[in-house]
Design a protein around this motif. Structure first.
Motif, PDB file in Angstrom:
ATOM      1  N   GLN A   3       1.002  -1.059  -0.093  1.00  0.00           N
ATOM      2  CA  GLN A   3      -0.301   0.057  -0.001  1.00  0.00           C
ATOM      3  C   GLN A   3       0.843   1.347   0.023  1.00  0.00           C
ATOM      4  O   GLN A   3       1.909   1.376   0.790  1.00  0.00           O
ATOM      5  CB  GLN A   3      -1.032   0.029   1.296  1.00  0.00           C
ATOM      6  CG  GLN A   3      -2.087  -1.005   1.267  1.00  0.00           C
ATOM      7  CD  GLN A   3      -1.474  -2.393   1.864  1.00  0.00           C
ATOM      8  OE1 GLN A   3      -0.667  -2.550   2.548  1.00  0.00           O
ATOM      9  NE2 GLN A   3      -1.806  -3.282   0.942  1.00  0.00           N
ATOM     10  N   LEU A   4       0.403   2.205  -0.735  1.00  0.00           N
ATOM     11  CA  LEU A   4       1.214   3.529  -0.716  1.00  0.00           C
ATOM     12  C   LEU A   4       0.289   4.601  -0.250  1.00  0.00           C
ATOM     13  O   LEU A   4      -0.961   4.493  -0.548  1.00  0.00           O
ATOM     14  CB  LEU A   4       1.604   3.618  -2.280  1.00  0.00           C
ATOM     15  CG  LEU A   4       2.568   2.857  -2.995  1.00  0.00           C
ATOM     16  CD1 LEU A   4       2.884   3.191  -4.595  1.00  0.00           C
ATOM     17  CD2 LEU A   4       3.791   2.509  -2.271  1.00  0.00           C
ATOM     18  N   VAL A   5       0.851   5.461   0.568  1.00  0.00           N
ATOM     19  CA  VAL A   5       0.285   6.566   1.151  1.00  0.00           C
ATOM     20  C   VAL A   5       0.709   7.766   0.987  1.00  0.00           C
ATOM     21  O   VAL A   5       2.234   7.851   1.373  1.00  0.00           O
ATOM     22  CB  VAL A   5       0.060   6.268   2.557  1.00  0.00           C
ATOM     23  CG1 VAL A   5      -0.523   7.383   3.339  1.00  0.00           C
ATOM     24  CG2 VAL A   5      -0.948   4.957   2.852  1.00  0.00           C
ATOM     25  N   TYR A 114       3.015   1.134 -14.233  1.00  0.00           N
ATOM     26  CA  TYR A 114       2.777   1.228 -12.694  1.00  0.00           C
ATOM     27  C   TYR A 114       1.974   0.180 -12.154  1.00  0.00           C
ATOM     28  O   TYR A 114       0.620   0.158 -12.555  1.00  0.00           O
ATOM     29  CB  TYR A 114       2.567   2.698 -12.090  1.00  0.00           C
ATOM     30  CG  TYR A 114       3.630   3.610 -12.416  1.00  0.00           C
ATOM     31  CD1 TYR A 114       3.987   4.059 -13.720  1.00  0.00           C
ATOM     32  CD2 TYR A 114       4.840   3.916 -11.520  1.00  0.00           C
ATOM     33  CE1 TYR A 114       4.970   4.992 -13.954  1.00  0.00           C
ATOM     34  CE2 TYR A 114       5.824   4.542 -11.482  1.00  0.00           C
ATOM     35  CZ  TYR A 114       5.903   5.213 -12.964  1.00  0.00           C
ATOM     36  OH  TYR A 114       6.960   5.979 -13.231  1.00  0.00           O
ATOM     37  N   THR A 115       2.267  -0.624 -10.828  1.00  0.00           N
ATOM     38  CA  THR A 115       1.191  -1.531 -10.564  1.00  0.00           C
ATOM     39  C   THR A 115       0.540  -1.103  -9.201  1.00  0.00           C
ATOM     40  O   THR A 115      -0.466  -1.390  -9.237  1.00  0.00           O
ATOM     41  CB  THR A 115       2.187  -2.798 -10.134  1.00  0.00           C
ATOM     42  OG1 THR A 115       2.867  -3.360 -11.252  1.00  0.00           O
ATOM     43  CG2 THR A 115       1.509  -3.978  -9.485  1.00  0.00           C
ATOM     44  N   TYR A 116       1.312  -0.523  -8.589  1.00  0.00           N
ATOM     45  CA  TYR A 116       0.770   0.269  -7.239  1.00  0.00           C
ATOM     46  C   TYR A 116       0.510   1.768  -7.261  1.00  0.00           C
ATOM     47  O   TYR A 116       1.366   2.308  -7.792  1.00  0.00           O
ATOM     48  CB  TYR A 116       1.517  -0.255  -6.062  1.00  0.00           C
ATOM     49  CG  TYR A 116       1.662  -1.888  -5.765  1.00  0.00           C
ATOM     50  CD1 TYR A 116       2.989  -2.372  -6.154  1.00  0.00           C
ATOM     51  CD2 TYR A 116       0.787  -2.751  -5.395  1.00  0.00           C
ATOM     52  CE1 TYR A 116       3.373  -3.718  -6.340  1.00  0.00           C
ATOM     53  CE2 TYR A 116       1.021  -4.090  -5.226  1.00  0.00           C
ATOM     54  CZ  TYR A 116       2.296  -4.521  -5.940  1.00  0.00           C
ATOM     55  OH  TYR A 116       2.376  -5.977  -5.946  1.00  0.00           O
ATOM     56  N   TRP A 117      -0.622   1.775  -6.762  1.00  0.00           N
ATOM     57  CA  TRP A 117      -0.714   3.513  -6.756  1.00  0.00           C
ATOM     58  C   TRP A 117      -1.303   3.831  -5.135  1.00  0.00           C
ATOM     59  O   TRP A 117      -2.102   3.098  -4.516  1.00  0.00           O
ATOM     60  CB  TRP A 117      -2.193   3.573  -7.674  1.00  0.00           C
ATOM     61  CG  TRP A 117      -1.649   3.645  -9.214  1.00  0.00           C
ATOM     62  CD1 TRP A 117      -1.689   2.560  -9.683  1.00  0.00           C
ATOM     63  CD2 TRP A 117      -1.238   4.809  -9.770  1.00  0.00           C
ATOM     64  NE1 TRP A 117      -1.137   3.026 -11.063  1.00  0.00           N
ATOM     65  CE2 TRP A 117      -0.726   4.416 -11.196  1.00  0.00           C
ATOM     66  CE3 TRP A 117      -0.858   6.152  -9.523  1.00  0.00           C
ATOM     67  CZ2 TRP A 117      -0.384   4.981 -12.284  1.00  0.00           C
ATOM     68  CZ3 TRP A 117      -0.512   7.016 -10.691  1.00  0.00           C
ATOM     69  CH2 TRP A 117       0.091   6.278 -11.994  1.00  0.00           C
ATOM     70  N   GLY A 118      -1.112   5.015  -4.898  1.00  0.00           N
ATOM     71  CA  GLY A 118      -1.752   5.876  -3.646  1.00  0.00           C
ATOM     72  C   GLY A 118      -2.904   6.252  -3.928  1.00  0.00           C
ATOM     73  O   GLY A 118      -3.345   6.441  -5.138  1.00  0.00           O
ATOM     74  N   GLN A 119      -3.658   6.893  -2.775  1.00  0.00           N
ATOM     75  CA  GLN A 119      -4.805   7.659  -3.158  1.00  0.00           C
ATOM     76  C   GLN A 119      -4.665   9.018  -3.538  1.00  0.00           C
ATOM     77  O   GLN A 119      -5.782   9.614  -3.752  1.00  0.00           O
ATOM     78  CB  GLN A 119      -5.511   7.317  -1.962  1.00  0.00           C
ATOM     79  CG  GLN A 119      -6.188   6.071  -1.393  1.00  0.00           C
ATOM     80  CD  GLN A 119      -6.950   5.587  -2.571  1.00  0.00           C
ATOM     81  OE1 GLN A 119      -8.061   6.000  -2.903  1.00  0.00           O
ATOM     82  NE2 GLN A 119      -6.585   4.021  -2.944  1.00  0.00           N
ATOM     83  N   GLY A 120      -3.638   9.572  -3.186  1.00  0.00           N
ATOM     84  CA  GLY A 120      -3.230  10.956  -3.751  1.00  0.00           C
ATOM     85  C   GLY A 120      -3.435  11.956  -2.672  1.00  0.00           C
ATOM     86  O   GLY A 120      -4.094  11.722  -1.679  1.00  0.00           O
ATOM     87  N   THR A 121      -2.775  13.201  -2.774  1.00  0.00           N
ATOM     88  CA  THR A 121      -2.738  14.196  -2.013  1.00  0.00           C
ATOM     89  C   THR A 121      -2.841  15.581  -2.714  1.00  0.00           C
ATOM     90  O   THR A 121      -2.222  15.767  -3.845  1.00  0.00           O
ATOM     91  CB  THR A 121      -1.413  13.954  -0.835  1.00  0.00           C
ATOM     92  OG1 THR A 121      -1.682  15.237  -0.112  1.00  0.00           O
ATOM     93  CG2 THR A 121      -0.089  14.412  -1.860  1.00  0.00           C
ATOM     94  N   GLN A 122      -3.629  16.358  -2.052  1.00  0.00           N
ATOM     95  CA  GLN A 122      -4.242  17.718  -2.834  1.00  0.00           C
ATOM     96  C   GLN A 122      -3.012  18.623  -2.498  1.00  0.00           C
ATOM     97  O   GLN A 122      -2.576  18.992  -1.522  1.00  0.00           O
ATOM     98  CB  GLN A 122      -5.399  18.223  -2.367  1.00  0.00           C
ATOM     99  CG  GLN A 122      -5.653  19.450  -2.887  1.00  0.00           C
ATOM    100  CD  GLN A 122      -6.008  19.385  -4.496  1.00  0.00           C
ATOM    101  OE1 GLN A 122      -6.810  18.377  -4.887  1.00  0.00           O
ATOM    102  NE2 GLN A 122      -5.768  20.201  -5.124  1.00  0.00           N
TER     103      GLN A 122
END
Length: 127
Positions: A3-5, A114-122
């Motif tokens: 998991q990426l954060v 890309y295989t794994y993605w985070g949810q993003g930051t504004q």
């Protein structure tokens, strides 16, 4: 498995700086993350997700979009399973949701690699 954060986003005035972090967690994060290239992408409202920067698994090579070259710096600390994006001289056109992603191969410039993605930051840059 991984998991990426992302963190570190926020509101800043034009000319200011922010540092984004992308931390990996999960059962296989230590084994996988240090062997993967990591990229940063961004997506502004109504626009497609675009490449910003990428760094190889060892940190030995980095790549940047022309629009951020000279202003942004990507780095990583594999002992902490974390990748950073230092953003300086920010402009209103840098406003977007920023995503980090991990890749095991392929072109760093394309989301399909890309295989794994985070949810993003504004990130919001005011004039």
């Amino acid at each position: 498995q991984v998991q990426l954060v992302e963190s570190g986003g926020g509101l800043v005035q034009a000319g200011g700086s922010l540092r984004l972090s992308c931390a990996a967690s999960g059962r296989a994060s230590g084994r996988i993350f240090s062997r993967y290239a990591v990229g940063w992408f961004r997506q502004a409202p109504g626009k497609e997700r675009e490449f910003v920067a990428a760094i190889t698994w060892s940190g030995g090579n980095s790549y940047y979009a022309d629009s951020v070259k000279g202003r942004f710096t990507i780095s990583r600390d594999n002992t902490k399973n974390t990748v950073y994006l230092q953003m300086n001289s920010l402009k209103p056109e840098d406003t977007a949701v920023y995503y980090c992603a991990a890749s095991s191969g392929g072109s760093y410039y394309y989301t399909a690699s890309y295989t794994y993605w985070g949810q993003g930051t504004q990130v919001t840059v005011s004039p």
